[in-house]
Write a protein that holds these residues in place. Structure first.
Motif, mmCIF file in Angstrom:
data_model
loop_
_atom_site.group_PDB
_atom_site.id
_atom_site.type_symbol
_atom_site.label_atom_id
_atom_site.label_comp_id
_atom_site.label_asym_id
_atom_site.label_seq_id
_atom_site.Cartn_x
_atom_site.Cartn_y
_atom_site.Cartn_z
ATOM 1 N N THR A 107 18.237 -4.440 -1.050
ATOM 2 C CA THR A 107 19.209 -5.318 -0.402
ATOM 3 C C THR A 107 18.519 -6.246 0.599
ATOM 4 O O THR A 107 18.869 -7.432 0.706
ATOM 5 C CB THR A 107 20.283 -4.486 0.314
ATOM 6 O OG1 THR A 107 20.887 -3.593 -0.617
ATOM 7 C CG2 THR A 107 21.349 -5.376 0.920
ATOM 8 N N THR A 108 17.549 -5.730 1.327
ATOM 9 C CA THR A 108 16.809 -6.567 2.280
ATOM 10 C C THR A 108 16.060 -7.676 1.564
ATOM 11 O O THR A 108 16.065 -8.843 1.996
ATOM 12 C CB THR A 108 15.832 -5.700 3.085
ATOM 13 O OG1 THR A 108 16.556 -4.671 3.762
ATOM 14 C CG2 THR A 108 15.088 -6.543 4.111
ATOM 15 N N LEU A 109 15.426 -7.333 0.452
ATOM 16 C CA LEU A 109 14.704 -8.357 -0.307
ATOM 17 C C LEU A 109 15.668 -9.383 -0.900
ATOM 18 O O LEU A 109 15.368 -10.583 -0.943
ATOM 19 C CB LEU A 109 13.885 -7.694 -1.411
ATOM 20 C CG LEU A 109 12.716 -6.826 -0.929
ATOM 21 C CD1 LEU A 109 12.058 -6.113 -2.100
ATOM 22 C CD2 LEU A 109 11.694 -7.669 -0.182
ATOM 23 N N LEU A 116 16.295 -9.097 13.807
ATOM 24 C CA LEU A 116 17.122 -7.898 13.929
ATOM 25 C C LEU A 116 18.504 -8.105 13.321
ATOM 26 O O LEU A 116 19.042 -7.202 12.664
ATOM 27 C CB LEU A 116 17.252 -7.512 15.406
ATOM 28 C CG LEU A 116 15.988 -6.967 16.072
ATOM 29 C CD1 LEU A 116 16.229 -6.735 17.562
ATOM 30 C CD2 LEU A 116 15.547 -5.662 15.401
ATOM 31 N N VAL A 117 19.086 -9.303 13.528
ATOM 32 C CA VAL A 117 20.411 -9.582 12.972
ATOM 33 C C VAL A 117 20.366 -9.593 11.449
ATOM 34 O O VAL A 117 21.208 -8.986 10.780
ATOM 35 C CB VAL A 117 20.941 -10.924 13.515
ATOM 36 C CG1 VAL A 117 22.206 -11.345 12.762
ATOM 37 C CG2 VAL A 117 21.243 -10.818 15.001
ATOM 38 N N VAL A 118 19.373 -10.282 10.905
ATOM 39 C CA VAL A 118 19.240 -10.339 9.440
ATOM 40 C C VAL A 118 18.980 -8.948 8.875
ATOM 41 O O VAL A 118 19.580 -8.538 7.878
ATOM 42 C CB VAL A 118 18.115 -11.314 9.041
ATOM 43 C CG1 VAL A 118 17.849 -11.233 7.540
ATOM 44 C CG2 VAL A 118 18.473 -12.741 9.430
ATOM 45 N N GLY A 119 18.088 -8.187 9.524
ATOM 46 C CA GLY A 119 17.790 -6.841 9.047
ATOM 47 C C GLY A 119 18.994 -5.925 9.132
ATOM 48 O O GLY A 119 19.271 -5.159 8.199
ATOM 49 N N ALA A 120 19.724 -5.994 10.259
ATOM 50 C CA ALA A 120 20.906 -5.145 10.412
ATOM 51 C C ALA A 120 21.975 -5.499 9.379
ATOM 52 O O ALA A 120 22.644 -4.606 8.832
ATOM 53 C CB ALA A 120 21.466 -5.289 11.822
ATOM 54 N N LEU A 180 21.647 -23.131 16.560
ATOM 55 C CA LEU A 180 22.216 -21.930 17.179
ATOM 56 C C LEU A 180 21.295 -20.726 17.080
ATOM 57 O O LEU A 180 21.680 -19.623 17.492
ATOM 58 C CB LEU A 180 23.551 -21.579 16.520
ATOM 59 C CG LEU A 180 24.680 -22.602 16.665
ATOM 60 C CD1 LEU A 180 25.903 -22.156 15.884
ATOM 61 C CD2 LEU A 180 25.030 -22.825 18.131
ATOM 62 N N ARG A 181 20.117 -20.946 16.545
ATOM 63 C CA ARG A 181 19.239 -19.819 16.285
ATOM 64 C C ARG A 181 18.870 -19.094 17.574
ATOM 65 O O ARG A 181 18.592 -19.719 18.593
ATOM 66 C CB ARG A 181 17.972 -20.281 15.564
ATOM 67 C CG ARG A 181 17.015 -21.062 16.468
ATOM 68 C CD ARG A 181 15.855 -21.646 15.673
ATOM 69 N NE ARG A 181 14.879 -22.262 16.549
ATOM 70 C CZ ARG A 181 15.004 -23.452 17.109
ATOM 71 N NH1 ARG A 181 16.107 -24.165 16.886
ATOM 72 N NH2 ARG A 181 14.058 -23.937 17.891
ATOM 73 N N PRO A 182 18.841 -17.789 17.542
ATOM 74 C CA PRO A 182 18.333 -17.023 18.687
ATOM 75 C C PRO A 182 16.808 -16.946 18.607
ATOM 76 O O PRO A 182 16.178 -17.585 17.751
ATOM 77 C CB PRO A 182 18.983 -15.647 18.487
ATOM 78 C CG PRO A 182 19.145 -15.541 17.005
ATOM 79 C CD PRO A 182 19.410 -16.941 16.502
ATOM 80 N N ASP A 183 16.227 -16.169 19.479
ATOM 81 C CA ASP A 183 14.785 -16.004 19.411
ATOM 82 C C ASP A 183 14.419 -15.272 18.120
ATOM 83 O O ASP A 183 15.258 -14.594 17.516
ATOM 84 C CB ASP A 183 14.285 -15.218 20.621
ATOM 85 C CG ASP A 183 14.912 -13.824 20.694
ATOM 86 O OD1 ASP A 183 14.308 -12.883 20.148
ATOM 87 O OD2 ASP A 183 16.008 -13.715 21.284
ATOM 88 N N PRO A 184 13.171 -15.407 17.650
ATOM 89 C CA PRO A 184 12.794 -14.818 16.357
ATOM 90 C C PRO A 184 13.059 -13.323 16.254
ATOM 91 O O PRO A 184 13.451 -12.834 15.194
ATOM 92 C CB PRO A 184 11.293 -15.120 16.260
ATOM 93 C CG PRO A 184 11.096 -16.333 17.121
ATOM 94 C CD PRO A 184 12.076 -16.190 18.242
ATOM 95 N N VAL A 185 12.837 -12.592 17.344
ATOM 96 C CA VAL A 185 13.053 -11.147 17.292
ATOM 97 C C VAL A 185 14.533 -10.836 17.060
ATOM 98 O O VAL A 185 14.890 -10.013 16.199
ATOM 99 C CB VAL A 185 12.559 -10.478 18.584
ATOM 100 C CG1 VAL A 185 12.897 -8.995 18.572
ATOM 101 C CG2 VAL A 185 11.056 -10.682 18.740
#
Length: 309
Positions: free
Chosen positions: A154-156, A38-42, A29-34
């Motif tokens: 939190t990101t790390l 963005l989803v993970v970062g958000a 189900l993965r989207p494109d890398p960008v």
């Protein structure tokens, strides 16, 4: 014991298979890398922001801090207003509480920034020292240090969580094999010494090392920001040695009055060089002597003040 061992292996095999299916599903189900980035970062930013807000609220409720009345302390707010006008911040709320040792810290709260002061600081510091300390805290608010550090950490942590998810299938499987082999042999406590048990320990050690590395990076960044806040406070006030004196006074107040002869001192409490180095690595603040020496060097270069007492 054979039945227990087989049951344990079956249970952990199901966990391994379930985590594998989850990874495969997410991969399909993965989207494109960008978009994925963005989803993970958000998501990391959202959880970090929520953690900062709720954590700050809980902290203030535990401290039982009270807002300093402007009408009763116009001198304090006069200093705060003047510093805020010279820096890129709004005048913060000033809360007063009683802490175990004299201290001050800035909080990036929703709606309005806050500076929390221990009540002892008002009798411990003179006007110039208080101004330097308050400018240091406003410098943290100016650069949004608490927000940036929380979001970065939190990101790390999210990245480490993704790594943990990737290694979950083999970890579950080798755990089940280790436990099952130990039970079948009739010695359940020996499972850490089996080959799968040792392999599981190595995987967990690798993840732990990654977390420790992230923690060290976050603490190192925090110490750099303390130096930066000192520099900014010295720049705004023009009196670096006033801040140095304030730091010295706070440090002396926190130390035992009688040093090694204090009735609370116990033989063996003196830190070794290795222990002190380790403490420094995990500390969020640099050593006071390092901060004072840096401020003294700044004062010497500008010839703006007398020596630190």
């Amino acid at each position: 014991m054979l039945l227990v061992g087989v049951s344990i292996l079956a249970f952990y095999s199901l966990l391994s298979y379930g985590s594998y299916v989850l990874l495969v599903t997410l991969w399909r189900l993965r989207p494109d890398p960008v978009t994925a980035g963005l989803v993970v970062g958000a998501t990391a930013v959202l959880f970090g922001y929520a953690s900062l807000r709720f954590g700050t609220r809980r902290l203030l409720s535990r401290l039982d801090a009270r807002e300093l009345p402007r009408s009763r302390y116009p001198g304090v707010y006069g200093i705060s207003d003047r510093l805020a006008a010279e820096m890129s911040v709004d005048t913060p709320r000033i809360l007063v509480t009683r802490l175990p040792v004299p201290n001050a810290f800035a909080l990036d709260t929703a709606g309005r920034d806050t500076v929390v002061l221990d009540a002892a600081l008002f009798r411990l510091l003179d006007r110039e020292e208080f101004e330097g300390l308050l400018a240091h805290e406003l410098a943290h608010l100016e650069s949004k240090d608490s927000l940036v550090q929380t979001l970065t950490f939190t990101t790390l942590q999210t990245a480490v969580g993704l790594v943990s998810l990737l290694v979950a299938p083999p970890v579950f499987l080798v755990t089940g094999l280790a436990l099952a082999a130990a039970w079948v042999r009739g010695d359940p406590r020996s499972w850490p010494r089996t080959l799968p048990g040792r392999l599981k320990a190595r995987i967990e050690e690798a993840v732990s090392v990654l977390m420790v590395g992230i923690t060290l990076l976050a603490r190192a960044h925090s110490r750099r920001r303390e130096f930066a806040a000192d520099d900014r406070a010295a720049e705004v006030t023009g009196r670096p040695l006033a801040l140095a004196r304030a730091l010295r006074k706070i440090e002396r107040t926190a130390e035992p009055r009688f040093g090694l002869l204090s009735p609370l001192w116990v033989y063996g409490e003196v830190e070794s060089e290795e222990e002190r180095t380790l403490r420094d690595l995990f500390s969020t603040h640099p050593r006071t002597e390092d901060r004072v020496e840096r401020l003294r060097s700044r004062a010497d270069s500008g010839r703006v003040e007398v020596e630190v007492r």
